[in-house]
Design an enzyme around this catalytic site. Structure first.
Site, short mmCIF file in Angstrom:
data_model
loop_
_atom_site.label_atom_id
_atom_site.label_comp_id
_atom_site.label_asym_id
_atom_site.label_seq_id
_atom_site.Cartn_x
_atom_site.Cartn_y
_atom_site.Cartn_z
N HIS A 164 22.70 90.47 -31.27
CA HIS A 164 21.35 90.09 -30.23
C HIS A 164 20.97 88.61 -30.45
CE1 HIS A 164 21.23 94.52 -31.02
NE2 HIS A 164 21.03 94.71 -29.86
N ASN A 165 21.80 87.99 -29.74
CA ASN A 165 21.62 86.64 -29.62
C ASN A 165 21.37 86.27 -28.12
OD1 ASN A 165 24.25 86.51 -28.59
ND2 ASN A 165 24.81 86.17 -31.03
N LEU A 166 21.41 84.91 -28.02
CA LEU A 166 21.15 84.48 -26.71
C LEU A 166 22.66 84.78 -25.69
CD1 LEU A 166 22.76 81.33 -25.86
CD2 LEU A 166 21.13 80.54 -27.77
N VAL A 167 23.66 84.67 -26.38
CA VAL A 167 24.80 84.91 -25.50
C VAL A 167 24.67 86.59 -24.98
CG1 VAL A 167 27.26 84.95 -25.45
CG2 VAL A 167 25.97 83.66 -27.12
N HIS A 168 24.14 87.33 -25.70
CA HIS A 168 24.01 88.80 -25.34
C HIS A 168 22.83 88.57 -24.24
CE1 HIS A 168 23.01 93.05 -25.07
NE2 HIS A 168 21.87 92.89 -25.55
N HIS A 204 15.12 90.52 -22.51
CA HIS A 204 15.13 91.73 -22.83
C HIS A 204 15.10 92.02 -24.15
CE1 HIS A 204 19.52 92.13 -22.87
NE2 HIS A 204 19.24 93.19 -23.74
N ASP A 205 15.87 91.06 -25.05
CA ASP A 205 16.24 90.99 -26.37
C ASP A 205 15.29 89.88 -27.08
OD1 ASP A 205 17.16 93.55 -26.98
OD2 ASP A 205 19.08 93.07 -26.55
N ASP A 311 23.18 96.56 -20.47
CA ASP A 311 22.72 96.16 -21.86
C ASP A 311 23.85 97.08 -22.71
OD1 ASP A 311 21.15 95.31 -24.01
OD2 ASP A 311 19.89 97.03 -24.12
N GLN A 362 33.38 103.64 -31.63
CA GLN A 362 33.31 103.18 -30.10
C GLN A 362 33.70 104.11 -29.25
OE1 GLN A 362 31.96 99.91 -29.26
NE2 GLN A 362 31.21 100.53 -31.42
ZN LIG Z 1 20.15 94.22 -25.35
#
Ligand SMILES: [Zn+2]
Length: 510
Positions: A164-168, A204-205, A311, A362
């Site tokens: 959950h970082n800026l790349v996401h 959003h995160d 998401d 998964q």
């Molecule tokens: Zn997200």
């Protein structure tokens, strides 16, 4: 309703009251279809208490073909203005080159992040706002925009999360853009709605802590206290990013009218709150119900589903992207597991780094969450856009496509899963609305990758179990000199592989 059936199947896991309205999907998870650990995770993550049902006034859809027609007239003016006010953010040429792929489904956001020196959110965010001409439209000051995007990046980096970082954040925004533009859903929206959707995806995160809502609740964190255990993180993402937008140095909303600001804020709040995964089943069920009366599908609901799908979209991207996201997500879960262990809490599902079934998790995620979500979203897009297509014929397409919709024909992607899965190509035939659905092929492909890996993992576990068994036997033999009991039977092996589950029942539904 099939509460009874559902309860029976999964009664060990949760308070039955939680599931009455959500069982349609989860009840399809046969007890033996996925390992207990994976089922626990699906249940804990994607279901919620019924007391949290959120309602919103039904809003009639507005087909704005007239507004779109008017846009045609102002298009020339816009293009002129854009050319004449070119003072924007500096995007390095090598990053710009990669951003040319922004309209691709399997856009490589990692590559952009690397080329952009860790600023993928800033560059993707800027490029998207530019693409839809929102910077000009809402008179966004470029310094404020720069500050805003950098602050978003800082917030995403605050807890150094593997996933959950800026790349996401950048990835989800780009995926939302793909859906809006490729399906032409953007034609159904006003500029303000497109603006709100892109910003909602970008924020959003924001300041995600790298732990789940349930972890916040279980540990009684400040956020959990502040938001009364409801959509804890999502509330924080919204609240904290609006605080940034209020600040005079980063106020990208400075030129919105009072009414525009209200509408923008309402939309962003609704969309980001709906990214709380525990709303998943309710959200899908509501949308399925609305598909029978498409005139009642309102924009906030439709856009919320688009954002939710974006998401959870990484399993529907190319394998090289999906496998990388999976590794990062699992590492984030494991770090939470490490903390749970330190705190003496039971492991949350999938959080024990020593026993988690990655491939199976998964497969379960794809089968029970991602695939059904994309399927409902595809149906929704069809229901919304078919009448719009009929109403406005080609006029609407011609107006906006010059700016946003690059006329790239597909390489080898599936088209509209709507009712006819056979069509390949991209544009509609005989006036029937259709659009590209590249996620369908990716989901199948990724699933087969995971199945191969699951089989290999199972073999490896079996081998280890046998090895342990024979080691135990040997030590027994040497210590007791007893000679009975030698070969490991299949029951032992099975129980070892099934024991790769987590003791999470105790905290479910609490
Ligand atoms: Zn997200």
């Amino acid at each position: 309703m099939s509460c009874g059936r559902s309860e029976q199947r999964i009664q060990r896991l949760y308070d039955p009251r939680r599931l009455c309205d959500e069982d349609d999907e989860l009840s399809e998870v046969e007890p033996d279809a996925v390992p207990t650990e994976v089922r626990d995770w699906l249940a804990l993550t994607f279901t919620r208490s019924m007391t949290n049902v959120k309602r919103r006034g039904q809003e009639k859809p507005k087909f704005r073909s007239v507004a779109h027609a008017i846009r045609a007239g102002i298009m020339v003016d816009r293009m002129y203005r854009r050319l004449s006010s070119s003072a924007g953010l500096h995007v390095p040429p090598h990053v710009l080159l990669l951003l040319k792929n922004l309209d691709d489904w399997s856009f490589d956001v990692f590559e952009v992040n690397k080329a952009g020196d860790g600023h993928s959110l800033k560059y993707v965010g800027y490029e998207l706002l530019q693409k839809y001409d929102l910077i000009t439209k809402y008179k966004i000051n470029s310094t404020m925009l720069d500050n805003f995007l950098l602050q978003m990046e800082n917030g995403y980096s605050k807890y150094k999360n593997p996933y959950h970082n800026l790349v996401h954040g950048a990835d989800v925004a780009q995926t939302v853009h793909y859906i809006l533009s490729q399906s032409r859903l953007a034609h159904w929206l006003t500029d303000l709605e497109v603006f709100a959707t892109i910003i909602a995806a970008l924020i959003h995160d924001y300041e995600h802590t790298g732990t789940t809502n349930n972890f916040h609740i279980q540990t009684g964190s400040e956020f959990a206290l502040l938001y009364n255990d409801r959509a804890v993180l999502e509330n924080h993402h919204i609240c904290a990013s609006f605080q940034v937008m209020k600040h005079e140095d980063s106020n990208i909303l400075a030129h919105l009218s009072r009414e525009e600001y209200r509408e923008f804020r309402t939309l962003v709040i609704e969309m980001v709150l709906a990214t709380d995964m525990s709303f998943h089943f309710q959200q899908l069920k509501n949308m399925k119900n609305l598909l029978g009366m498409p005139e009642n599908i309102d924009k906030p609901k439709a856009l919320s589903l688009v954002l939710h799908c974006a998401d959870i979209s990484h399993p529907s991207k190319d394998w090289n992207l999906h496998s990388r996201w999976t590794d990062q997500l699992l590492e984030e879960f494991f770090r939470q597991g490490d903390r749970e262990q330190e705190l003496g809490l039971p492991f949350s599902p999938l959080c024990d780094r020593n026993s988690t079934l990655v491939a199976e998790s998964q497969i379960g995620f794809i089968d029970f969450i991602v695939d059904p979500s994309f399927s409902v979203m595809t149906d929704m897009l069809d229901k919304i856009l078919t009448p719009l297509q009929k109403d406005s014929k080609n006029m609407v397409n011609d107006v906006i496509s010059e700016e946003v919709f690059e006329k790239k024909e597909s390489k080898s992607t599936s088209t509209s899963s709507l009712h006819s899965s056979s069509s390949k190509g991209s544009k509609s035939t005989q006036g029937k609305y259709s659009f590209k659905t590249p996620w369908a092929d990716c989901l199948l492909d990724n699933k087969s990758h995971w199945k191969d890996r699951a089989a290999k993992d199972a073999e490896e576990r079996k081998r280890k179990a046998t090895e342990n068994q024979s080691n135990n036997c040997n030590s027994e033999v040497s210590s007791t000199t007893s000679s009975h009991q030698s070969k490991p039977d299949s029951k032992v092996v099975t129980s070892v592989s099934q024991d790769n589950k987590l003791p999470s029942e105790g905290k479910m539904g609490k």
